[in-house]
Write a protein that holds these residues in place. Sequence first.
Motif, short mmCIF file in Angstrom:
data_model
loop_
_atom_site.label_atom_id
_atom_site.label_comp_id
_atom_site.label_asym_id
_atom_site.label_seq_id
_atom_site.Cartn_x
_atom_site.Cartn_y
_atom_site.Cartn_z
N GLY A 81 0.81 -1.22 0.00
CA GLY A 81 0.00 0.00 0.00
C GLY A 81 0.84 1.26 0.00
O GLY A 81 0.44 2.28 -0.57
N ASN A 82 2.02 1.21 0.65
CA ASN A 82 2.90 2.38 0.65
C ASN A 82 3.39 2.72 -0.75
O ASN A 82 3.79 3.86 -1.01
CB ASN A 82 4.11 2.14 1.56
CG ASN A 82 3.74 2.20 3.02
OD1 ASN A 82 2.76 2.84 3.40
ND2 ASN A 82 4.51 1.51 3.85
N PHE A 84 1.71 3.14 -3.24
CA PHE A 84 0.72 3.99 -3.91
C PHE A 84 0.57 5.35 -3.22
O PHE A 84 -0.28 6.14 -3.60
CB PHE A 84 -0.64 3.30 -3.98
CG PHE A 84 -0.66 2.17 -4.95
CD1 PHE A 84 -0.71 2.41 -6.32
CD2 PHE A 84 -0.60 0.87 -4.51
CE1 PHE A 84 -0.71 1.37 -7.23
CE2 PHE A 84 -0.61 -0.19 -5.41
CZ PHE A 84 -0.66 0.06 -6.77
N THR A 85 1.39 5.61 -2.21
CA THR A 85 1.28 6.89 -1.51
C THR A 85 2.33 7.86 -2.02
O THR A 85 3.43 7.46 -2.38
CB THR A 85 1.46 6.70 0.02
OG1 THR A 85 2.75 6.15 0.26
CG2 THR A 85 0.39 5.79 0.58
N LYS A 86 1.97 9.14 -2.04
CA LYS A 86 2.88 10.16 -2.55
C LYS A 86 3.82 10.70 -1.48
O LYS A 86 4.61 11.60 -1.75
CB LYS A 86 2.09 11.30 -3.19
CG LYS A 86 1.38 10.86 -4.46
CD LYS A 86 0.74 12.02 -5.17
CE LYS A 86 0.09 11.52 -6.44
NZ LYS A 86 -0.38 12.58 -7.29
N THR A 87 3.74 10.15 -0.28
CA THR A 87 4.64 10.54 0.79
C THR A 87 5.09 9.28 1.52
O THR A 87 4.53 8.21 1.34
CB THR A 87 3.95 11.48 1.81
OG1 THR A 87 2.82 10.80 2.36
CG2 THR A 87 3.50 12.78 1.15
N GLY A 88 6.10 9.42 2.34
CA GLY A 88 6.55 8.29 3.14
C GLY A 88 7.52 7.39 2.41
O GLY A 88 8.13 7.75 1.41
N GLN A 89 7.62 6.15 2.92
CA GLN A 89 8.61 5.21 2.40
C GLN A 89 8.44 4.87 0.93
O GLN A 89 9.40 4.62 0.22
CB GLN A 89 8.58 3.92 3.21
CG GLN A 89 9.11 4.08 4.62
CD GLN A 89 9.09 2.76 5.36
OE1 GLN A 89 8.40 1.82 4.98
NE2 GLN A 89 9.86 2.68 6.44
N GLU A 91 7.17 6.77 -1.53
CA GLU A 91 6.93 7.89 -2.45
C GLU A 91 7.77 7.82 -3.72
O GLU A 91 7.28 8.13 -4.80
CB GLU A 91 7.10 9.24 -1.75
CG GLU A 91 8.52 9.68 -1.50
CD GLU A 91 8.59 11.05 -0.89
OE1 GLU A 91 8.29 12.05 -1.58
OE2 GLU A 91 8.92 11.13 0.30
N GLU A 94 6.27 5.12 -5.95
CA GLU A 94 4.99 5.59 -6.52
C GLU A 94 5.22 6.56 -7.66
O GLU A 94 4.60 6.45 -8.71
CB GLU A 94 4.17 6.27 -5.42
CG GLU A 94 2.79 6.74 -5.87
CD GLU A 94 2.78 8.09 -6.59
OE1 GLU A 94 1.88 8.29 -7.42
OE2 GLU A 94 3.67 8.92 -6.33
N ARG A 95 6.16 7.49 -7.48
CA ARG A 95 6.42 8.50 -8.52
C ARG A 95 6.97 7.85 -9.78
O ARG A 95 6.52 8.14 -10.89
CB ARG A 95 7.39 9.56 -8.01
CG ARG A 95 7.63 10.68 -9.03
CD ARG A 95 8.57 11.76 -8.51
NE ARG A 95 9.83 11.25 -8.01
CZ ARG A 95 10.87 10.89 -8.78
NH1 ARG A 95 10.78 10.97 -10.07
NH2 ARG A 95 11.98 10.45 -8.23
N ARG A 98 4.24 5.88 -11.51
CA ARG A 98 3.27 6.78 -12.14
C ARG A 98 3.85 7.40 -13.42
O ARG A 98 3.14 7.59 -14.40
CB ARG A 98 2.88 7.88 -11.16
CG ARG A 98 1.92 8.92 -11.68
CD ARG A 98 1.45 9.91 -10.60
NE ARG A 98 2.34 10.11 -9.48
CZ ARG A 98 3.26 11.09 -9.42
NH1 ARG A 98 3.42 11.92 -10.42
NH2 ARG A 98 4.01 11.23 -8.34
#
Length: 141
Positions: A81-82, A84-89, A91, A94-95, A98
Amino acid sequence: MKREAFGKTLMEQPVVRHRLAKAGAELETLGAWVEQFVYQMTKLTKAEADVELGGLTAMAKAKAGMVLDECARCAVLLFGGNGFTKTGQGETAERIYREVNGLRIPGGSEDVMLDLAIRQLVKNYKNKTKTLERPRGSSKI
């Protein structure tokens, strides 16, 4: 190294190590290929390099996009799940995940690059094998 699943860190899970090894092998292979190109470019004349390396360079550009995509997918899967997050471990994963398609496009369409590569490689093969053929009517010795 930090994330846990089923009472162990992910790095202790054989399936995770296998996935990372596959991604690492793809990266190492691509890196070795690029080093080979650089070496050949320092040894061949420009005219020779244009003929010998053009198709292979197109293939390497296409493969680089494929490797980026595979590594980005691997990272997102491992971050869960992390990823898909734009912050945290997760990020960075995810970038990259994307933006991977946007990064692949400027090098040229993979389909076009691969077609160019195979056409050039076939042309080089035909030219090189033509020089090895015996003239008609020559002896077999």
